[in-house]
Design an enzyme around this catalytic site. Structure first.
Site, short mmCIF file in Angstrom:
data_model
loop_
_atom_site.label_atom_id
_atom_site.label_comp_id
_atom_site.label_asym_id
_atom_site.label_seq_id
_atom_site.Cartn_x
_atom_site.Cartn_y
_atom_site.Cartn_z
N ASP A 13 0.81 -1.23 0.00
CA ASP A 13 0.00 0.00 0.00
C ASP A 13 0.84 1.27 0.00
O ASP A 13 0.45 2.29 0.57
CB ASP A 13 -0.97 0.01 1.20
CG ASP A 13 -1.87 -1.21 1.21
OD1 ASP A 13 -2.23 -1.69 0.12
OD2 ASP A 13 -2.20 -1.70 2.31
N LYS A 16 1.77 2.08 -5.12
CA LYS A 16 2.30 1.49 -6.38
C LYS A 16 1.35 1.78 -7.55
O LYS A 16 1.79 2.11 -8.65
CB LYS A 16 2.48 -0.04 -6.22
CG LYS A 16 3.48 -0.43 -5.14
CD LYS A 16 3.55 -1.93 -4.94
CE LYS A 16 2.32 -2.54 -4.31
NZ LYS A 16 2.04 -2.11 -2.93
N GLY A 40 -4.59 -4.35 -3.72
CA GLY A 40 -5.60 -3.33 -4.02
C GLY A 40 -4.83 -2.08 -4.43
O GLY A 40 -4.15 -1.49 -3.60
N HIS A 41 -4.86 -1.75 -5.70
CA HIS A 41 -4.07 -0.63 -6.22
C HIS A 41 -5.01 0.49 -6.66
O HIS A 41 -5.90 0.28 -7.47
CB HIS A 41 -3.18 -1.10 -7.38
CG HIS A 41 -2.17 -2.11 -6.96
ND1 HIS A 41 -1.31 -2.72 -7.83
CD2 HIS A 41 -1.86 -2.62 -5.74
CE1 HIS A 41 -0.53 -3.56 -7.16
NE2 HIS A 41 -0.85 -3.52 -5.89
N GLN A 224 1.95 -6.10 -3.14
CA GLN A 224 2.43 -6.22 -1.76
C GLN A 224 3.70 -5.37 -1.57
O GLN A 224 3.88 -4.39 -2.28
CB GLN A 224 2.67 -7.70 -1.37
CG GLN A 224 1.40 -8.51 -1.20
CD GLN A 224 0.78 -9.01 -2.49
OE1 GLN A 224 1.45 -9.65 -3.28
NE2 GLN A 224 -0.49 -8.74 -2.70
#
Ligand code: GDP
Ligand code: IMO
Ligand code: MG
Length: 429
Positions: A13, A16, A40-41, A224
């Site tokens: 988080d 990225k 989750g991006h 990650q």
């Protein structure tokens, strides 16, 4: 821009998604190489927020996207994500997205086992996202996995499901005391989505190689963060894949010599979601302030992220493990209101200072961070796009990070939007 790898340096988080979206403009192909929909991006373009879990963030810049062999894919989530992107007028046709025929499929029983294990662990739980990631990688390693290349021969695919469910159901029923999975239900679910999936399946390694031979530029999107890496992270409080840059090549089926630039994404402070050691974690008002100012909620699970100061032991570890060629610092604006900002320069353990990240969880839990304190800049920097007009104290904070990590900062992010970015060193040529 050369072929560029984007890697999280901390516990995920770091931002990225935002940086991949930004750099995608200068790439031809964007590839995910590990992890799955535990990621989750978040991208914010023209004020609109898009979150992707599986499909590379480059899709919103209209770039050809690939899900490499190293990713574990839940096909039901994939199709939902395709629909979500389509509803946002983003082209996710099979021309734009290919999934490696060697990628492993997250099956319904993987999710059930993930959840049942966490429940059984009680207080010692890892805090998994519960997406079936670990159990799927486990089957890959023990050679019982089912891959996308198995789908076209649907008869063989059905037989594989029936065989493996004999074992999984024994485990679910007799060890976890939960309901078994009906093979016919699973087969029927796959029969429904099979024809939609087939045009997306391809030999990604071959397409990427051909592209590179034709001077196409590839952006590798890590998921990650380095300290969640299965080999190098805070084991066992890690994810189940190799997150570091070395796996960008392996997880997409290209050779390591094709990687030119490796950018480590660094949040200007530190966060972690889920369980596990976090030496610079703050349990006071400042931790709360960071959590609120940074809107630190997980993009996948919605859980509150734990917050703390920037940790140079962590960053130096990431520099070494990933052969970083530069940093992108994100969320610098979140520190705007602080009177003082701390940087952890080492850990004290049994009266000694250690500067290398320890392997043992017990050691890490007994480490006390050693801090240096810097004055805050107490100014809204969120509209700044020119490095020269950043407040002096912000420039000093950044310079100190560069000095301690011996790594150049190439990009600085001062807001969630694509435009809220300072390019300090041009990596696009
Ligand atoms: P990822 O998993 O590394 O892609 O990061 P996430 O998307 O899970 O979390 C990063 C969060 O910070 C998202 O909500 C982003 O929109 C947001 N973000 C990214 N960069 C910045 C920044 O420079 N400033 C602020 N305030 N928010 C940012
Ligand atoms: P992105 O790509 C932050 C964490 C989970 C849990 C541990 C294991 O958005 O940075 P898993 O579901 O992999 O079995 O969970 O890893 N985790 C993440 N934390 N960002 C992520 O991805 C994460 N993916 C997994 O919270 O502690
Ligand atoms: Mg995330």
């Amino acid at each position: 821009m050369g072929n560029t790898v984007i890697i999280g340096t901390q516990w995920g988080d770091e931002g990225k998604g935002k940086i991949v979206d930004l750099l995608s403009e200068h790439a031809d192909f964007v590839v995910r190489f590990q992890g799955g929909n535990n990621a989750g991006h978040t991208m914010v373009v023209n004020g609109k927020k898009i979150i992707s879990h599986l499909i590379p963030s480059g899709i919103i810049q209209g770039k050809k996207c690939f899900i490499g062999n190293g990713v574990v894919v839940d096909p039901f989530v994939l199709l939902e994500e395709i629909d979500y992107l389509l509803s946002n007028h983003i082209d996710v046709s099979p021309d734009m997205l290919k999934i490696s025929n060697r990628a492993h499929i997250i099956m319904p029983y993987h999710k059930l086992i993930d959840a049942a294990r966490e429940t059984k662990k009680g207080d010692r739980k890892i805090g998994t996202t519960g997406r079936g990631i670990g159990p799927c990688y486990e089957d890959k390693a023990t050679r019982r996995g089912i891959r996308f290349c198995d789908i076209p021969d649907f008869k063989g695919f059905k037989e594989k499901i029936i065989t493996i469910l004999e074992e999984k159901n024994f485990y679910l029923e007799h060890y976890f005391k939960t309901d078994p999975v009906d093979p016919e239900t699973v087969i029927a679910q796959f029969r429904q989505i099979k024809d939609r999936l087939l045009p997306y399946i391809a030999d990604v390694s071959v397409i990427l190689s051909e592209g590179m031979n034709n001077h196409k530029t590839v952006l590798f999107e890590g998921a990650q963060g380095t300290h969640l890496d299965i080999e190098h992270g805070t084991y066992p409080f890690v994810t189940s894949s190799s997150v570091v840059a070395g796996n960008a090549a392996n997880g997409s089926g290209v050779g390591p010599a094709t990687l030119n630039e490796i950018i480590g994404i660094v949040k200007a402070y530190t966060t972690r979601v889920g369980s596990g050691p976090f030496p610079t974690e703050l349990f006071d008002d400042i931790g709360d302030k960071l959590q609120k100012a940074g809107s630190e909620f997980g993009a996948t699970t919605g859980r509150k992220r734990r917050c703390g100061w920037l940790d140079m032991v962590v960053l130096k570890n990431a520099v070494r493990l990933n052969s970083l060629t530069g940093f992108a610092i994100t969320k610098l604006d979140v520190l705007d209101d602080l009177d003082e900002i701390k940087i952890c320069t080492g850990y004290e353990h049994n009266g000694k200072i250690i500067s290398d990240f320890p392997a043992e969880i017990k050691t890490l839990q007994k480490c006390t961070p050693v801090y240096e304190t810097h004055p805050g800049w107490k100014q809204d920097i969120s509209g700044i796009t020119d490095f020269n007009i950043l407040p002096d104290n912000a420039k000093r904070y950044l310079a100190r990070i560069e000095e301690l990590a011996k790594m150049k900062i190439k990009i600085i992010s001062v807001g969630p939007g694509r435009e809220a970015t300072i390019i300090k060193e041009n990596i696009f040529n």
